[in-house]
Design an enzyme around this catalytic site. Structure first.
Site, PDB file in Angstrom:
ATOM      1  N   GLY A  75       7.393  -3.884   7.821  1.00 31.03           N
ATOM      2  CA  GLY A  75       8.205  -4.336   6.703  1.00 31.03           C
ATOM      3  C   GLY A  75       7.651  -3.799   5.396  1.00 31.03           C
ATOM      4  O   GLY A  75       6.448  -3.486   5.307  1.00 31.03           O
ATOM      5  N   CYS A  81      -0.694  -6.621   5.893  1.00 34.39           N
ATOM      6  CA  CYS A  81       0.195  -6.233   4.797  1.00 34.39           C
ATOM      7  C   CYS A  81      -0.183  -4.835   4.331  1.00 34.39           C
ATOM      8  O   CYS A  81      -1.369  -4.547   4.160  1.00 34.39           O
ATOM      9  CB  CYS A  81       0.054  -7.233   3.647  1.00 34.39           C
ATOM     10  SG  CYS A  81       1.117  -6.869   2.236  1.00 34.39           S
ATOM     11  N   LEU A  82       0.814  -3.980   4.132  1.00 36.35           N
ATOM     12  CA  LEU A  82       0.520  -2.614   3.689  1.00 36.35           C
ATOM     13  C   LEU A  82      -0.113  -2.600   2.296  1.00 36.35           C
ATOM     14  O   LEU A  82      -0.721  -1.610   1.918  1.00 36.35           O
ATOM     15  CB  LEU A  82       1.796  -1.762   3.698  1.00 36.35           C
ATOM     16  CG  LEU A  82       2.401  -1.496   5.085  1.00 36.35           C
ATOM     17  CD1 LEU A  82       3.680  -0.681   4.952  1.00 36.35           C
ATOM     18  CD2 LEU A  82       1.403  -0.797   5.996  1.00 36.35           C
ATOM     19  N   HIS A  89       7.163 -11.560  -0.641  1.00 27.05           N
ATOM     20  CA  HIS A  89       6.851 -10.518  -1.637  1.00 27.05           C
ATOM     21  C   HIS A  89       7.816 -10.587  -2.824  1.00 27.05           C
ATOM     22  O   HIS A  89       7.433 -10.262  -3.941  1.00 27.05           O
ATOM     23  CB  HIS A  89       6.949  -9.122  -1.013  1.00 27.05           C
ATOM     24  CG  HIS A  89       5.701  -8.669  -0.302  1.00 27.05           C
ATOM     25  ND1 HIS A  89       4.497  -8.497  -0.946  1.00 27.05           N
ATOM     26  CD2 HIS A  89       5.479  -8.339   0.995  1.00 27.05           C
ATOM     27  CE1 HIS A  89       3.588  -8.067  -0.074  1.00 27.05           C
ATOM     28  NE2 HIS A  89       4.150  -7.963   1.120  1.00 27.05           N
ATOM     29  N   HIS A 130       7.577 -12.815   5.721  1.00 26.06           N
ATOM     30  CA  HIS A 130       6.494 -12.149   4.982  1.00 26.06           C
ATOM     31  C   HIS A 130       7.064 -11.320   3.824  1.00 26.06           C
ATOM     32  O   HIS A 130       6.579 -11.399   2.692  1.00 26.06           O
ATOM     33  CB  HIS A 130       5.693 -11.275   5.967  1.00 26.06           C
ATOM     34  CG  HIS A 130       4.615 -10.458   5.334  1.00 26.06           C
ATOM     35  ND1 HIS A 130       3.273 -10.670   5.598  1.00 26.06           N
ATOM     36  CD2 HIS A 130       4.662  -9.433   4.444  1.00 26.06           C
ATOM     37  CE1 HIS A 130       2.555  -9.794   4.886  1.00 26.06           C
ATOM     38  NE2 HIS A 130       3.369  -9.037   4.188  1.00 26.06           N
ATOM     39  N   GLU A 131       8.109 -10.533   4.120  1.00 27.86           N
ATOM     40  CA  GLU A 131       8.701  -9.675   3.076  1.00 27.86           C
ATOM     41  C   GLU A 131       9.412 -10.502   2.012  1.00 27.86           C
ATOM     42  O   GLU A 131       9.362 -10.177   0.824  1.00 27.86           O
ATOM     43  CB  GLU A 131       9.674  -8.664   3.700  1.00 27.86           C
ATOM     44  CG  GLU A 131       9.045  -7.703   4.702  1.00 27.86           C
ATOM     45  CD  GLU A 131       7.756  -7.087   4.229  1.00 27.86           C
ATOM     46  OE1 GLU A 131       7.640  -6.764   3.030  1.00 27.86           O
ATOM     47  OE2 GLU A 131       6.836  -6.939   5.051  1.00 27.86           O
ATOM     48  N   GLN A 169       6.225  -3.780  -3.553  1.00 21.54           N
ATOM     49  CA  GLN A 169       5.139  -2.984  -2.965  1.00 21.54           C
ATOM     50  C   GLN A 169       5.242  -1.500  -3.311  1.00 21.54           C
ATOM     51  O   GLN A 169       4.268  -0.763  -3.193  1.00 21.54           O
ATOM     52  CB  GLN A 169       5.136  -3.134  -1.443  1.00 21.54           C
ATOM     53  CG  GLN A 169       4.750  -4.535  -0.986  1.00 21.54           C
ATOM     54  CD  GLN A 169       4.709  -4.599   0.518  1.00 21.54           C
ATOM     55  OE1 GLN A 169       5.727  -4.763   1.167  1.00 21.54           O
ATOM     56  NE2 GLN A 169       3.520  -4.441   1.094  1.00 21.54           N
TER      57      GLN A 169
HETATM   58 NI    NI Z   1       3.183  -7.401   2.876  1.00 21.49          NI
END
Ligand code: NI
Length: 168
Positions: free
Chosen positions: A44, A89-90, A135, A131-132, A49
């Site tokens: 995701g 998480c990226l 963000h 999760h997304e 991000q």
């Molecule tokens: Ni993340």
């Protein structure tokens, strides 16, 4: 490829705005987000991000039918249970921790062409969506841990990033 902002970058904490134009620029941004996410081996990726303060994210769990873009999403239902699942998480690469969240959700959103849709999800897809979605509220998975767990994960991440800088 788009640059992925990391833990500590303010853009990850800033409020996001609704998408109002469903144009070619949006379609290109969403495609670039899919490419960037796959290249980084994530499931995701959310607007903040990649430095975009808009309410949108993409998810691809690498399962059939689960390559999805969510524009202006709202989670409208969550199941009453709370289950652990390991998240990463990226924007905080290399560290993982179990996070408690509802196992099932219903989300309403628009696709890249502005069409409204409603989706019920469980498993990894429900996890990635929640999760997304966080963000878009400036929230990271570590914010959902208790203080001791969060401190441990941040320390691991900082140790890793220092190590990486030294090797450059
Ligand atoms: Ni993340």
């Amino acid at each position: 490829m788009l640059d992925i902002y990391r833990y500590g970058d303010e853009v990850l904490r800033e409020p996001t705005k609704d998408v109002t134009k469903f144009d070619d620029a949006l379609a290109m941004l969403v495609e670039a987000m899919f490419d960037t996410m796959i290249e980084a081996d994530g499931v995701g990726l959310a607007g903040p991000q990649v430095g975009v303060g808009s309410r949108l994210f993409v998810v691809d769990t690498r399962r059939e039918g689960e390559r999805l873009a969510f524009i202006n999403p709202d989670i409208i239902e969550t199941s009453d249970d709370s289950v652990p699942y390991e998240e990463g998480c990226l924007s905080i690469p290399g560290v993982y921790h179990d996070v408690m969240r509802p196992s099932r959700i219903v989300i309403r959103a628009q696709d890249v062409e502005g069409r409204h849709f409603t989706l019920e999800a469980g498993g990894l897809l429900a996890r990635a969506i929640q999760h997304e979605y966080d963000h878009l509220q400036g929230k990271l998975f570590i914010d959902r841990l208790d203080d001791a767990e969060r401190a441990k994960v941040i320390a691991q991440y900082e140790k890793r990033s220092k190590g990486r800088r030294r090797h450059r």
